[in-house]
Design an enzyme around this catalytic site. Structure first.
Site, short mmCIF file in Angstrom:
data_model
loop_
_atom_site.label_atom_id
_atom_site.label_comp_id
_atom_site.label_asym_id
_atom_site.label_seq_id
_atom_site.Cartn_x
_atom_site.Cartn_y
_atom_site.Cartn_z
N HIS A 16 0.84 -1.19 0.00
CA HIS A 16 0.00 0.00 0.00
C HIS A 16 0.88 1.24 0.00
CE1 HIS A 16 -2.43 3.21 1.88
NE2 HIS A 16 -3.36 2.71 1.08
N SER A 17 0.58 2.18 -0.87
CA SER A 17 1.27 3.45 -0.96
C SER A 17 2.77 3.25 -1.15
CB SER A 17 0.95 4.30 0.27
OG SER A 17 1.36 5.64 0.06
N LEU A 18 3.59 3.78 -0.26
CA LEU A 18 5.04 3.66 -0.41
C LEU A 18 5.50 2.21 -0.33
CD1 LEU A 18 7.74 5.06 -0.79
CD2 LEU A 18 7.86 5.38 1.68
N SER A 20 4.15 -0.28 -1.75
CA SER A 20 4.07 -0.85 -3.10
C SER A 20 5.30 -0.48 -3.92
CB SER A 20 2.79 -0.41 -3.80
OG SER A 20 2.80 0.99 -4.03
#
Length: 64
Positions: A16-18, A20
């Site tokens: 999720h977010s960073l 990923s």
């Protein structure tokens, strides 16, 4: 962590977010049949094959 020798299952990763971006960066640095000449730290190599990568809220713009 308990290691399962001879594991034959499938592995999917979710970021999720960073997270990923970190997973993507880690996965593109893995040795594959096509990419055996990659010169990276052996410590960063996974001991298993990743079947799927799911990215949620990712700042990466990837198109398949």
């Amino acid at each position: 962590m308990l290691l399962q020798k001879g594991f034959k299952g499938r592995v999917s990763l979710v970021g999720h977010s960073l997270g990923s971006v970190i997973l993507y960066d880690m996965l593109i640095k893995q040795k594959t049949e096509v990419n055996e000449i990659w010169d990276e730290d052996e410590d960063l190599q996974l001991d298993f094959k990743v079947e799927n990568l799911f990215m949620m809220g990712s700042p990466l713009a990837l198109f398949a």
